[in-house]
Design a protein around this motif. Structure first.
Motif, PDB file in Angstrom:
ATOM      1  N   TRP A 149      27.233  53.982  57.837  1.00 10.77           N
ATOM      2  CA  TRP A 149      27.679  52.620  57.533  1.00 10.77           C
ATOM      3  C   TRP A 149      26.511  51.636  57.610  1.00 10.77           C
ATOM      4  N   LYS A 150      26.622  50.586  56.834  1.00 10.11           N
ATOM      5  CA  LYS A 150      25.603  49.536  56.834  1.00 10.11           C
ATOM      6  C   LYS A 150      25.732  48.721  58.141  1.00 10.11           C
ATOM      7  N   PRO A 151      24.723  47.934  58.460  1.00  7.81           N
ATOM      8  CA  PRO A 151      24.777  47.169  59.716  1.00  7.81           C
ATOM      9  C   PRO A 151      26.079  46.393  59.859  1.00  7.81           C
ATOM     10  N   ALA A 152      26.642  46.480  61.068  1.00  7.92           N
ATOM     11  CA  ALA A 152      27.963  45.904  61.319  1.00  7.92           C
ATOM     12  C   ALA A 152      27.824  44.445  61.723  1.00  7.92           C
ATOM     13  N   ASN A 153      27.498  43.585  60.784  1.00 11.84           N
ATOM     14  CA  ASN A 153      27.370  42.165  61.091  1.00 11.84           C
ATOM     15  C   ASN A 153      28.754  41.527  61.195  1.00 11.84           C
ATOM     16  N   GLY A 154      28.838  40.462  61.978  1.00 10.95           N
ATOM     17  CA  GLY A 154      30.166  39.884  62.162  1.00 10.95           C
ATOM     18  C   GLY A 154      30.145  38.444  62.599  1.00 10.95           C
ATOM     19  N   PHE A 155      31.360  37.981  62.918  1.00  7.83           N
ATOM     20  CA  PHE A 155      31.568  36.592  63.277  1.00  7.83           C
ATOM     21  C   PHE A 155      32.432  36.571  64.544  1.00  7.83           C
ATOM     22  N   GLU A 156      32.152  35.640  65.420  1.00  4.26           N
ATOM     23  CA  GLU A 156      32.858  35.602  66.705  1.00  4.26           C
ATOM     24  C   GLU A 156      33.374  34.208  67.003  1.00  4.26           C
ATOM     25  N   LEU A 157      34.580  34.158  67.546  1.00  6.31           N
ATOM     26  CA  LEU A 157      35.147  32.895  68.025  1.00  6.31           C
ATOM     27  C   LEU A 157      35.565  33.127  69.477  1.00  6.31           C
ATOM     28  N   SER A 158      35.115  32.246  70.368  1.00  7.10           N
ATOM     29  CA  SER A 158      35.456  32.489  71.778  1.00  7.10           C
ATOM     30  C   SER A 158      35.727  31.184  72.517  1.00  7.10           C
ATOM     31  N   ALA A 159      36.493  31.327  73.594  1.00  7.10           N
ATOM     32  CA  ALA A 159      36.771  30.189  74.482  1.00  7.10           C
ATOM     33  C   ALA A 159      36.360  30.603  75.886  1.00  7.10           C
TER      34      ALA A 159
END
Lengths: 641, 190
Positions: free
Chosen positions: B46-56
């Motif tokens: 798989w290609k690099p697992a880039n992502g987005f995060e939302l946290s509190a």
């Protein structure tokens, strides 16, 4: 005043002078227990073995091996008969974990609420004295690590590991004007999480996905009067499971229903004395579960137990006397030569307080059947040789009739022919006869009040004679599923000795520590006896820490070490995973479980998150059972008071 | 030994913990981009697992606790493997230390449920989705740019506990804002 009366009756219902282990609701919550059978994870002085984490075989401090499951289960001090030939799945008890006040664990032979209990006791006490209207709902799940994940689609694929299961449960109760009514419901789903188990269960399940499913309802009603107390309870549970029939050598799909009714009450004679009765009816019905081998347990056992008991004596000499009746009726399509068995009992429990330093107890119970009788006798004495130090000596002897056992062998000789009808050859040498057990315990205790520190060191001796011993030689098979050859010897004898150390430390109101270690050894015993006991580890150790840094938030951790166990029956079995032979030994393991618990909204919402087997050790209790890898559990509970 | 280490971690956390009155005083909401930077067996498929995060994140009785979700859209390198969408829902704990008036560093851990949904229709419905335990470690710095806004830069390490463990390293950058916790929410959390 009313509350005092209620507490008085509760105390009267509880057996006095017990040296028992208590697992409270708080302990269970802090440890992140999900289902009733998880209680075993917190019992210190019992050894246990499980294939699936649901049904357990137990050995309470050497009182019986895994072949003789003599320990008994009570619900609110009343017997509940859930045995299916010695296998006890605690989850079948219709009460949910959230409805329990505490669980009492007894590890000495004794007369317990009018019953002869020579193999230990688990007594589950529900919450009945909480006033006002209460309702709760909880749900949770567990998941075992080790799934293939995306690698399933690659050449690195591995077997799938399913969910450990999920639970949904809730209850409503109201306690007002001396009347308590509560009703609760629970539903559990689970799946086999081990490759060998999954293949074995899938193979016999035929065309459906193997799983466990449980639904149960429990209803309780309590009434408190000024000099009278009564508790009625009713429960039903339906359970679909892969029931492990040890003598058959594999799991069998079984649908079982448990129907339970009990009633107990107490009339006060004076402030110190009362007369009480206990009655229970359990209908235990394992039935056909769809399976490719067409195996059908086809069995219904109805058990009625009743006794009436009175307090006697006053001052330094007190006690109880009572009479009882136990009736077991069985129906099955398999041929039976005996369909019921009835016994009457008479018993006394006496307490002599000779001085503030010396106290003795004498228990005696006689049980009579049509043409034979058994008995149990116990003498226990406490000697306080200083304010904080105590020595106790406990000695018991019992003669147990074969009819008192739920053993499959008793019913085989009565004509129940499940095994031979399904391809298992067995040979019973001699007739099943009355067995004898002698136990002796010497305990030194050191206590620093108030509950700051407790230390107990116990040396124990158990001697068994004329018990049956099974020898099982499983034919090599790829998935451990071969019916096998058995020999049953009916006059086995042997001795067990051991020493146990238990320490409880309360560092502050915030931290409690429990430590337990045990070493146990069999002596000069016959081969079959020795083999049966070699499946119980010689050395075991556990430490539990409950820590509440602030109100509403807690951490707990539990470390366990189990020594190596030997399972001679499986000496020639192939190992499915790497095709090696000889899995006779199950490796020792160290496990660490941790849990964090947090309350929200003024304790109206409770959440917990647990990791079991943090070290990801290879945890296995049985050669053909599941290997429990690192798992995580989460649950949320809503409480409305 | 490991058990002792855990105890040594747990006990000081209580002993040197914050007062209960300071718990849940503020809440910081942040959004971060995660750039996968390592290369291992996972990246053979798989290609690099880039992502987005939302946290509190909020103050706890000791340190800070965090609740968040990470979203990854992961594309396969070969036709034999499916693309998949992964959502890591987690709870975390961290310790933050102020170095200067606008500058602080932190480190902590995350425990989560890594849910995967495979873009593959020709498989058993039971294998279409998968959930697995995930453990993450993080360390980073926060720079306050005024009006309770801060820039968040961190390094992450994540293990997904599949049979063959998936090890992923990230650098992340994001923006966050700190609020005073509403009274009703603070009462709820306490």
């Amino acid at each position: 005043m009313r509350k005092i009366v209620i507490i008085f009756f509760i105390i009267l219902l509880c057996p006095q002078f017990s040296t028992a282990e208590y697992i409270t609701q708080e302990d269970m919550q802090q440890a992140g227990l999900l289902r009733l059978s998880d209680i075993f994870l917190l019992i210190d002085d019992w050894d246990y073995s499980t294939l699936d984490g649901i049904t357990y075989q137990a050995s309470p401090l050497g009182l019986n091996s895994y072949q003789h499951q003599d320990w008994k289960i009570f619900l609110n001090n009343i017997p509940i008969d859930i045995d299916i030939f010695g296998a006890k799945a605690l989850d079948r008890i219709p009460v949910d974990l959230s409805q329990i006040s505490y669980v009492k664990i007894i590890t000495q032979p004794r007369i317990y609420v009018g019953q002869k209990t020579t193999g230990g006791v688990i007594d589950i006490i529900t919450k009945t004295i909480d006033s006002g209207f209460k309702t709760n709902f909880r749900t949770g799940f567990g998941n075992e690590t080790g799934d293939p994940g995306p690698y399933y689609f690659t050449d690195k694929s591995s077997p799938n590991i399913d969910k450990l299961g999920n639970i949904v449960a809730g209850g409503i109760s109201n306690f007002q004007d001396s009347l308590y009514i509560g009703i609760s419901y629970k539903r559990e789903i689970g799946y086999p999480t081990d490759q060998a188990m999954f293949y074995r269960n899938s193979d016999i399940a035929g065309d459906y996905y193997p799983r466990l499913k449980l639904e149960a309802v429990y209803l309780e009603q309590d009434r408190f009067f000024s000099d009278f107390y009564i508790l009625n309870s009713f429960g039903v549970s339906d359970f679909e499971d892969f029931y492990y029939l040890r003598q058959y050598g594999r799991e069998i799909p079984v649908k079982s229903r448990l129907l339970y009714f009990s009633s107990t009450g107490s009339i006060k004679r004076n402030f110190y004395q009362s007369i009480r009765y206990r009655f229970s009816y359990s209908a235990n019905e394992p039935d056909y579960g769809n399976n490719s081998l067409n195996l059908d347990l086809n069995w219904k056992q109805e058990t009625v137990r009743a006794n009436i008991e009175a307090d006697i004596g006053k001052g330094r000499k007190t006690g109880k006397i009572g009479i009882g009746l136990n009736h077991i009726a069985v129906s099955s399509d398999y041929l039976l030569s005996q369909r019921y068995n009835t016994e009457a009992t008479v018993y006394s429990k006496l307490d002599f307080r000779f001085s503030k330093h010396l106290e003795s107890f004498v228990d005696l119970i006689l049980n009579f059947q049509k043409d034979k009788s058994g008995f149990f006798a116990r003498y226990k004495t406490f000697f306080w040789f200083s304010k904080n130090k105590r020595l106790s000596f406990d000695v018991t002897y019992d003669k147990t009739l074969p009819e008192e056992s739920n053993s499959i062998w008793y019913w085989q000789q009565q004509g129940y022919s499940f095994l031979e009808n399904n391809g298992v050859s067995y040979n019973i040498t001699g007739n099943l006869k009355s067995s004898n057990k002698f136990t002796a315990e010497l305990t030194f205790g050191h206590f620093i009040p108030p509950n700051r520190h407790e230390l107990e060191i116990t040396a124990y001796f158990r001697s068994f004679s004329n018990i049956y011993c099974e020898g099982q030689y499983i034919i090599s098979d790829q998935d451990y599923s071969a019916p096998n050859n058995l020999i049953v010897k009916t006059d086995c004898s042997g001795q067990i000795v051991g020493v146990a150390l238990e320490e409880k430390i309360n560092l502050s109101n915030r931290m409690r520590i429990k430590f337990f270690a045990r070493y146990q050894q069999s002596l000069n015993n016959e081969t079959l006896f020795e083999e049966a006991w070699s499946s119980i580890p010689k050395f075991r150790l556990s430490t539990t820490i409950y820590y509440t840094p602030v109100d509403g938030y807690s951490l707990s951790s539990r470390l366990r070490y189990n020594g190596v166990t030997k399972w001679v029956d499986y000496d020639n079995t192939d190992d499915i995973t790497d095709d090696t032979h000889n899995v006779m030994e199950v490796d020792p393991f160290v496990s660490i479980d941790i849990t964090a618990q947090k309350y929200f909204q003024n304790r109206k919402i409770r959440t917990s998150f647990s990791i079991r087997n943090l070290l990801n050790s290879k945890i296995s209790y049985h050669p053909i059972g599941a290997q429990f890898d690192l798992s995580y559990f989460a649950q949320i509970e809503f409480l409305l008071n | 030994m490991f058990y002792l280490i855990i105890l040594l971690l747990v006990i000081p956390m209580g002993l040197f913990g914050q007062e209960k009155s300071k718990a849940f005083k503020t809440i910081s909401i942040s959004a971060n981009y995660l750039q996968n930077i390592n290369d291992n067996m996972f990246h053979d498929y798989w290609k690099p697992a880039n992502g987005f995060e939302l946290s509190a994140e909020t103050e706890f009785y000791f340190g800070k606790v965090e609740l968040g979700a990470q979203l990854f859209s992961i594309n396969a390198k070969n036709i034999e493997q499916p693309d998949f969408l992964a959502v890591n829902m987690y709870i975390g704990w961290s310790w933050e230390q102020k170095l200067f008036s606008k500058f602080s560093i932190y480190s902590g851990f995350l425990l989560g449920n890594y849910y995967m949904n495979f873009d593959e229709n020709n498989i058993d419905v039971n294998l279409k989705t998968e959930s697995e335990f995930s453990l993450g470690l993080k360390a980073g710095l926060k720079y306050n740019i005024g009006k309770n806004l801060f820039i968040n830069i961190s390094g992450r390490y994540q293990i997904i506990y599949t049979y063959h463990r998936i090890h992923l390293s990230y650098i992340s950058i994001g923006l966050g804002k700190t609020f005073v916790t509403p009274k009703w929410l603070r009462e709820f959390l306490n």
